[in-house]
Design a protein around this motif. Structure first.
Motif, mmCIF file in Angstrom:
data_model
loop_
_atom_site.group_PDB
_atom_site.id
_atom_site.type_symbol
_atom_site.label_atom_id
_atom_site.label_comp_id
_atom_site.label_asym_id
_atom_site.label_seq_id
_atom_site.Cartn_x
_atom_site.Cartn_y
_atom_site.Cartn_z
ATOM 1 N N ASP A 182 0.861 -1.075 -0.035
ATOM 2 C CA ASP A 182 -0.056 0.134 -0.155
ATOM 3 C C ASP A 182 0.832 1.305 0.203
ATOM 4 O O ASP A 182 1.863 1.246 0.504
ATOM 5 C CB ASP A 182 -1.045 0.039 1.415
ATOM 6 N N ASN A 183 0.769 2.167 -0.818
ATOM 7 C CA ASN A 183 1.292 3.474 -0.865
ATOM 8 C C ASN A 183 1.189 4.131 0.402
ATOM 9 O O ASN A 183 2.078 5.219 0.607
ATOM 10 C CB ASN A 183 0.935 4.332 -2.241
ATOM 11 N N ASP A 184 0.302 4.011 1.202
ATOM 12 C CA ASP A 184 -0.124 5.032 2.402
ATOM 13 C C ASP A 184 0.162 4.338 3.758
ATOM 14 O O ASP A 184 0.498 4.783 4.830
ATOM 15 C CB ASP A 184 -1.215 5.697 2.372
ATOM 16 N N ALA A 185 -0.111 2.793 3.786
ATOM 17 C CA ALA A 185 -0.221 2.178 4.951
ATOM 18 C C ALA A 185 1.295 1.759 5.462
ATOM 19 O O ALA A 185 2.079 1.925 4.759
ATOM 20 C CB ALA A 185 -0.974 0.810 4.819
ATOM 21 N N THR A 186 1.460 1.944 6.767
ATOM 22 C CA THR A 186 2.542 1.253 7.287
ATOM 23 C C THR A 186 2.321 0.261 8.450
ATOM 24 O O THR A 186 1.318 0.005 8.984
ATOM 25 C CB THR A 186 3.624 2.517 8.045
ATOM 26 N N TYR A 187 3.395 -0.541 8.716
ATOM 27 C CA TYR A 187 3.181 -1.396 9.718
ATOM 28 C C TYR A 187 4.458 -1.644 10.709
ATOM 29 O O TYR A 187 5.431 -1.149 10.527
ATOM 30 C CB TYR A 187 3.214 -2.987 8.749
#
Length: 261
Positions: A182-187
């Motif tokens: 995803d271009n926006d999500a982070t984990y």
């Protein structure tokens, strides 16, 4: 890269079967378990720590958008150091022809999809991986075969790398945990590690990041017996991930990725 000879000289005939590699006893020592054991066809040394390496190539995008890519199988020494290019006489210069002559067209097609390079031809990439890493795996030395013909051990090497890769589907493991490109999500790194450990006998693999974005994963193993039909035992990486503990990016591959899928 120095190359000893061309495989084109082997001719176009497809081999009926590869030579047999030595069968090791079930009691074979686990690699890195004994400093006193010398290298043999049934004991991997000094490169007793084998890494199945995968890359997430998104810039430029390489390979299918729903799969990590094969990088190779690397025999690190037990202390984390490593050797390279261990036998210049076996730096084969036409892996494609070698696989075709061995009747491995299905393997070749799989490699053309999942084992691609981002900066050179696939053939050059495969030649590099074999010459730099494959020749350092002592348990697949030609002396470990019966009825050996030139290149048999390299064919076995590429087949083994692909077979091992198929058991380590990083993309699906992360997806099952809700971790998707995803271009926006982070984990969180711990979430990523836990998801991948589920396909690695509960053992955390090593994740590498570039600019806080996932770029590679290394699955570490010890082996008992030889690297082709021996037993692989998952083990921890000797290094800590360079990824941040949170805010890890997982960029998607673009729609114009280099893929033959």
């Amino acid at each position: 890269m120095a190359r000893a000879f061309t495989l084109l000289a082997l001719g176009a005939a497809v081999k009926v079967a590869l030579a047999d590699i030595e069968t090791c006893p079930a009691s074979s020592l686990l690699s890195c378990s004994s400093d006193s054991s010398s290298a043999s066809c049934c004991y991997e040394s000094p490169g007793g720590l084998l890494l199945q390496t995968q890359f997430w190539d998104y810039d430029p995008s390489i390979g299918p958008s729903d799969s990590w890519g094969i990088h190779g199988l690397w025999p690190d020494n037990c202390d984390g150091s490593y050797q390279e290019s261990c036998d210049k006489s076996r730096e084969y210069d036409d892996i494609t022809t070698l696989l075709k002559n061995a009747g491995k067209t299905e393997l070749l097609e799989y490699m053309q999809t999942y084992w691609q390079s981002d900066d050179e031809s696939d053939e050059d990439f495969w030649e590099h991986e074999w010459a730099e890493h494959g020749t350092c795996i002592n348990t697949i030395d030609p002396s470990c075969y019966t009825d050996y013909e030139t290149g048999d051990e390299a064919v076995d090497f590429f087949q083994k790398v692909v077979d091992l890769f198929k058991t380590l589907d990083t993309y699906s493991a992360l997806e099952a945990a809700g971790i998707t490109p995803d271009n926006d999500a982070t984990y969180k790194l711990s979430e990523i590690q836990s998801a991948a450990a589920a396909i690695h006998s509960g053992i955390t693999p090593y994740f590498e990041c570039e600019d806080d974005a996932l770029s590679a994963v290394y699955y570490y193993f010890y082996i008992s017996g030889n690297a082709i039909n021996g037993n692989y035992t998952a083990t921890e990486s000797p290094d800590n991930s360079n990824c941040p503990s949170s805010g890890v990016k997982y960029p998607p591959k673009s729609s114009n990725s280099k893929s033959r899928k």
